[in-house]
Design a protein around this motif. Structure first.
Motif, PDB file in Angstrom:
ATOM      1  N   LEU A   1      30.108  -5.831  -9.429  1.00 13.51           N
ATOM      2  CA  LEU A   1      29.951  -5.689  -7.989  1.00 13.51           C
ATOM      3  C   LEU A   1      31.139  -6.302  -7.242  1.00 13.51           C
ATOM      4  O   LEU A   1      31.604  -5.754  -6.239  1.00 13.51           O
ATOM      5  N   ASN A   2      31.605  -7.444  -7.724  1.00  5.91           N
ATOM      6  CA  ASN A   2      32.764  -8.067  -7.081  1.00  5.91           C
ATOM      7  C   ASN A   2      34.016  -7.224  -7.250  1.00  5.91           C
ATOM      8  O   ASN A   2      34.868  -7.186  -6.354  1.00  5.91           O
ATOM      9  N   ARG A   3      34.139  -6.528  -8.377  1.00  5.21           N
ATOM     10  CA  ARG A   3      35.301  -5.666  -8.598  1.00  5.21           C
ATOM     11  C   ARG A   3      35.341  -4.522  -7.607  1.00  5.21           C
ATOM     12  O   ARG A   3      36.413  -4.050  -7.232  1.00  5.21           O
ATOM     13  N   ARG A   4      34.179  -4.064  -7.145  1.00  4.24           N
ATOM     14  CA  ARG A   4      34.155  -3.001  -6.150  1.00  4.24           C
ATOM     15  C   ARG A   4      34.693  -3.483  -4.803  1.00  4.24           C
ATOM     16  O   ARG A   4      35.250  -2.702  -4.035  1.00  4.24           O
ATOM     17  N   VAL A   5      34.505  -4.761  -4.524  1.00  7.57           N
ATOM     18  CA  VAL A   5      34.965  -5.317  -3.253  1.00  7.57           C
ATOM     19  C   VAL A   5      36.421  -5.738  -3.341  1.00  7.57           C
ATOM     20  O   VAL A   5      37.220  -5.483  -2.440  1.00  7.57           O
ATOM     21  N   ASN A   6      36.787  -6.403  -4.430  1.00  6.11           N
ATOM     22  CA  ASN A   6      38.147  -6.904  -4.599  1.00  6.11           C
ATOM     23  C   ASN A   6      38.577  -6.648  -6.040  1.00  6.11           C
ATOM     24  O   ASN A   6      38.253  -7.406  -6.950  1.00  6.11           O
ATOM     25  N   ALA A   7      39.293  -5.552  -6.241  1.00  8.07           N
ATOM     26  CA  ALA A   7      39.690  -5.168  -7.598  1.00  8.07           C
ATOM     27  C   ALA A   7      40.780  -6.051  -8.173  1.00  8.07           C
ATOM     28  O   ALA A   7      41.036  -6.018  -9.382  1.00  8.07           O
ATOM     29  N   SER A   8      41.442  -6.855  -7.353  1.00  9.42           N
ATOM     30  CA  SER A   8      42.537  -7.697  -7.843  1.00  9.42           C
ATOM     31  C   SER A   8      42.048  -8.982  -8.497  1.00  9.42           C
ATOM     32  O   SER A   8      42.828  -9.686  -9.140  1.00  9.42           O
TER      33      SER A   8
ATOM     34  N   ALA B   1      22.155 -18.238 -21.613  1.00 11.52           N
ATOM     35  CA  ALA B   1      22.783 -17.815 -20.360  1.00 11.52           C
ATOM     36  C   ALA B   1      22.471 -16.351 -20.103  1.00 11.52           C
ATOM     37  O   ALA B   1      22.387 -15.552 -21.043  1.00 11.52           O
ATOM     38  N   GLU B   2      22.303 -16.001 -18.832  1.00 12.60           N
ATOM     39  CA  GLU B   2      22.012 -14.621 -18.444  1.00 12.60           C
ATOM     40  C   GLU B   2      23.334 -13.862 -18.329  1.00 12.60           C
ATOM     41  O   GLU B   2      23.908 -13.716 -17.249  1.00 12.60           O
ATOM     42  N   LEU B   3      23.809 -13.367 -19.478  1.00  8.32           N
ATOM     43  CA  LEU B   3      25.106 -12.710 -19.531  1.00  8.32           C
ATOM     44  C   LEU B   3      25.088 -11.359 -18.834  1.00  8.32           C
ATOM     45  O   LEU B   3      26.092 -10.945 -18.250  1.00  8.32           O
ATOM     46  N   ASN B   4      23.956 -10.656 -18.900  1.00  9.76           N
ATOM     47  CA  ASN B   4      23.865  -9.366 -18.198  1.00  9.76           C
ATOM     48  C   ASN B   4      24.002  -9.560 -16.686  1.00  9.76           C
ATOM     49  O   ASN B   4      24.634  -8.749 -15.998  1.00  9.76           O
ATOM     50  N   TYR B   5      23.414 -10.638 -16.186  1.00  8.53           N
ATOM     51  CA  TYR B   5      23.541 -10.944 -14.763  1.00  8.53           C
ATOM     52  C   TYR B   5      25.007 -11.217 -14.408  1.00  8.53           C
ATOM     53  O   TYR B   5      25.510 -10.756 -13.373  1.00  8.53           O
ATOM     54  N   ALA B   6      25.704 -11.963 -15.277  1.00  8.59           N
ATOM     55  CA  ALA B   6      27.114 -12.265 -15.027  1.00  8.59           C
ATOM     56  C   ALA B   6      27.960 -10.994 -15.003  1.00  8.59           C
ATOM     57  O   ALA B   6      28.849 -10.847 -14.158  1.00  8.59           O
ATOM     58  N   LYS B   7      27.688 -10.068 -15.909  1.00  7.41           N
ATOM     59  CA  LYS B   7      28.450  -8.825 -15.941  1.00  7.41           C
ATOM     60  C   LYS B   7      28.180  -7.984 -14.700  1.00  7.41           C
ATOM     61  O   LYS B   7      29.098  -7.377 -14.133  1.00  7.41           O
ATOM     62  N   ASP B   8      26.922  -7.936 -14.253  1.00  8.39           N
ATOM     63  CA  ASP B   8      26.581  -7.143 -13.066  1.00  8.39           C
ATOM     64  C   ASP B   8      27.262  -7.705 -11.814  1.00  8.39           C
ATOM     65  O   ASP B   8      27.809  -6.950 -10.994  1.00  8.39           O
ATOM     66  N   VAL B   9      27.234  -9.018 -11.667  1.00  7.09           N
ATOM     67  CA  VAL B   9      27.861  -9.630 -10.494  1.00  7.09           C
ATOM     68  C   VAL B   9      29.370  -9.407 -10.513  1.00  7.09           C
ATOM     69  O   VAL B   9      29.993  -9.137  -9.482  1.00  7.09           O
ATOM     70  N   TYR B  10      29.960  -9.483 -11.697  1.00  2.46           N
ATOM     71  CA  TYR B  10      31.407  -9.262 -11.794  1.00  2.46           C
ATOM     72  C   TYR B  10      31.771  -7.821 -11.438  1.00  2.46           C
ATOM     73  O   TYR B  10      32.767  -7.582 -10.729  1.00  2.46           O
TER      74      TYR B  10
END
Length: 276
Positions: free
Chosen positions: A74-81, A63-72
């Motif tokens: 980026l999502n935290r910047r939009v919706n921190a909750s 699994a591309e774990l680095n990709y998963a961390k990057d997407v997460y």
């Protein structure tokens, strides 16, 4: 392991999972991803998700774990909750590789949930299930894992309900899709009022049947009706003139919005002519 856990899934999550399954590679039989949402007091509410590219072999999972961390991030910047609450996979069963993937998400969040969505439409419907995992084995011995099913429900915000109702209208006769446009505000109010009157008629018919002895009474329904009546009694009385003023205010706001829109369009055209 909390067996009394309740998992609530929003419709947008199901749409994203189906979209990821439709866009999968030709050699991929299963798609997985990360679930985002909130977890509080035994209730896990899943409001978002994303796909994680992976490959499953006979004895390992890539699994591309680095990709998963990057997407997460980026999502935290939009919706921190929204936090990681588990992971999802397409299919109607838990496979041998599920425990390996679950170990990774156990390091990302406490007590992650595993949600499966049967995109093959086995049995004519899309099966949705949720699991929690518990470790099994003896100390310093062979370890294993057991996935136990928990209660899963569908929930939605009011805007999501409006979107779902609009999506239902796109299905034409014969399974053909068609384009639809959102209805005007007054049309939505009229439709909601019509549905409300229909519900009230059903309640009145049910109460009359119970009072006449032609139907058995339900204590749970009776308590809900009693609570509804108490809420109505606590509301201020709506007179006809107050309702008329409310409609006039709505029409005034709509008219002002149209005038402002026209004024902006004229301003843009005058600015364009002046610049030329």
């Amino acid at each position: 392991m909390a067996l009394n856990l309740v998992v609530k899934v929003h419709p947008v999550v199901l749409y994203q999972i189906v979209d990821a399954y439709e866009r999968r590679n030709a050699d991929s039989h299963r798609v997985i991803g990360t679930l985002l949402g909130t977890s509080d007091k035994g209730v896990v509410e899943i409001t978002n998700c994303f796909c994680v590219p992976h490959k499953e072999h006979a004895d390992q999972v890539e699994a591309e774990l680095n990709y998963a961390k990057d997407v997460y991030e980026l999502n935290r910047r939009v919706n921190a909750s929204e936090n990681i609450v588990g992971w999802w996979a397409t299919g109607n069963e838990v496979t041998n590789h599920s425990s390996v993937i679950h170990e990774y998400y156990a390091r990302e969040c406490p007590e992650p949930v595993h949600v499966t969505l049967d995109t093959s439409l086995a049995g004519g419907r899309m099966g949705l299930r949720a699991y929690v995992c518990a470790a099994l084995g003896v100390p310093r011995g062979r370890q294993g894992a057991m996935f136990t099913a928990v209660d899963v429900r569908l929930t939605a915000y009011e805007p999501e309900i409006v979107g779902m109702q609009l999506c239902q209208k796109t299905m034409g006769p014969g399974g053909r899709s068609r384009q639809v446009q959102p209805a005007a505000d007054l049309a939505l109010v009229a439709a909601a009022t019509s549905r409300l009157w229909g519900t009230i008629d059903q309640l009145l018919a049910y109460v009359e049947e119970v009072l006449a002895g032609r139907a058995a009474g339900d204590s749970a329904a009776g308590r809900e009706l009693l609570q509804l009546v108490q809420l109505v009694q606590g509301m201020p009385s709506l007179r006809g003139d107050a309702l008329a003023h409310g409609v006039k205010d709505l029409l005034m706001v709509v008219t002002l919005a149209q005038l402002i829109k026209t004024q902006l369009q004229l301003n843009e055209k005058l600015t364009l002519l002046t610049s030329q």
